[in-house]
Design an enzyme around this catalytic site. Sequence first.
Site, PDB file in Angstrom:
ATOM      1  N   LYS A  80       0.854  -1.195   0.000  1.00  0.00           N
ATOM      2  CA  LYS A  80       0.000   0.000   0.000  1.00  0.00           C
ATOM      3  C   LYS A  80       0.884   1.237   0.000  1.00  0.00           C
ATOM      4  CE  LYS A  80      -3.891   2.017   2.611  1.00  0.00           C
ATOM      5  NZ  LYS A  80      -4.789   1.869   3.775  1.00  0.00           N
ATOM      6  N   SER A 155      -9.799   1.993   2.840  1.00  0.00           N
ATOM      7  CA  SER A 155      -8.900   2.716   1.963  1.00  0.00           C
ATOM      8  C   SER A 155      -7.867   1.828   1.256  1.00  0.00           C
ATOM      9  CB  SER A 155      -8.166   3.786   2.765  1.00  0.00           C
ATOM     10  OG  SER A 155      -7.315   3.173   3.718  1.00  0.00           O
ATOM     11  N   SER A 179      -9.972  -0.288   7.108  1.00  0.00           N
ATOM     12  CA  SER A 179      -9.389  -0.231   5.759  1.00  0.00           C
ATOM     13  C   SER A 179      -8.704  -1.491   5.254  1.00  0.00           C
ATOM     14  CB  SER A 179      -8.401   0.924   5.675  1.00  0.00           C
ATOM     15  OG  SER A 179      -9.117   2.108   5.499  1.00  0.00           O
TER      16      SER A 179
END
Length: 487
Positions: A80, A155, A179
């Site tokens: 990420k 997210s 997330s």
Amino acid sequence: MGDVTNLSLADVSRALSEKKLSSADATRGYLDRIQKLDGKIHSYLLVDEKGALAAAKTSDERRAAGRALGPLDGVPLGIKDIVLTHGVETTAGSKILKGFRPPYEATVSKRLREAGAVFLGKLNLDEFAMGSSTENSAYGVTKNPWDLERTPGGSSGGSAAAVAAGLCAGALGTDTGGSIRQPASHTGICGIKPTYGRVSRYGVIAYASSLDQVGPMAWTAEDCALILQTIGGYDPMDSTSLEAPLPDFRAACSSKMGDLRIGVPKQYFIGGLDADVEKAVRGAIKKLEELGGKVVEVDLPHTEYAVACYYLVATAEASSNLARYDGVRYGYRVPAPKDLLDLYMGSRSEGFGAEVKRRILLGTFCLSAGYYDAYYGKAQKVRRLIRDDFVKAFEKVDVIATPVAPTPAFKLGEKTGDPLQMYLSDIFTISINLAGLPGMSVPCGFSEKGLPIGLQLIAPHLEEERIFRVAGNYERATDWHAKRPKL
Ligand code: GLN
């Protein structure tokens, strides 16, 4: 050896150690698939082809010399883009960090590299991890591989979509209010948010420091166990890191269910819960009972305050964490500012997106003199009540099982006009962050439209083993986790 991109991370790892597959071939397999498919999904913000192939070559040489490092040696992963990677652009999905090349490496990615993992690239996310749909990224929306008109969640939507589409064997996500778990649920993969303090956040761009955790996202519980085993454990560089021993998570996946007590909180089966989600989750709980679990109803009475409490605590901390982006030392700087104030204001106004600004404003307001006690102070007290609810519930049960999200993946654009609706999609995940507990999403079914649904498993602090044990048994008894989207 068939198509590597169809394998779970643990299978890739086994194939590598049995020398049925080279890391170079595995890495090439994923890179080719990214090239072919990521144009329509947009899970990657950056693909480091050269770096990945070089790391794969080194891994193969190490293995050939009999010096393989462990189960992740040569395994291709995605990261990420909120985790600092030394010299490799890291943006947090924000324009304010465009072009930022970190001068150091986060502990989590350092540990993965030291274990021999190959990094394919950096994955898309909502700006500074603020969002539930990956629509807040400054670099475009990520699509759900199961239905390209829908969000993969957020997210960590890039991480979830990349795993689900077979564009990496596993990925790192972060979870401040859901997330990791919500996108895992929306894309039919497994993801665990570890106990607060279990995984170091050194070098992970901060959103809300009392809530943020890093965790693995991959096809199966065993896959996640392998990653967590590598990234977890004490780190003197993070003052919130816990000095607790790291149990064998992979072994936990294959241990017997026994007669674990499974708590089911009535507050998580409420109006607004999608009928397909309820059916899948109730079905999964029934399955756990068949496997030997004892289902017990538990009470989490303060659940209804969680969304309000979270959006005060998280925004307050975000407003303070994001004060460092001022256009002075790194990141975006407004061209030709008139003076220092103009430089700050211009850089921040242009560098941050709308949702991030909304949260800075909300957070600054609720921390301001005169409102602090009424908002932030009150939220901290409510947070304690939410945590105490769990402590009480865990006197009666070993694990708690709930839905992850109230609905399956929603359509892109469906909630962007209404922040409150977007915030409400975190209703079942944020309490777990407020309480600092570990929580996982495991695939447990599909909606009538063919969208994946996840089951949330929650355990007491530092008891991730119980989660892996339940998830491992559940996966052996079902095949939801083995389904792949047609692309
Ligand atoms: N959707 C939640 C938020 O926007 C959670 C995000 C996260 O866990 N990073 O704050």
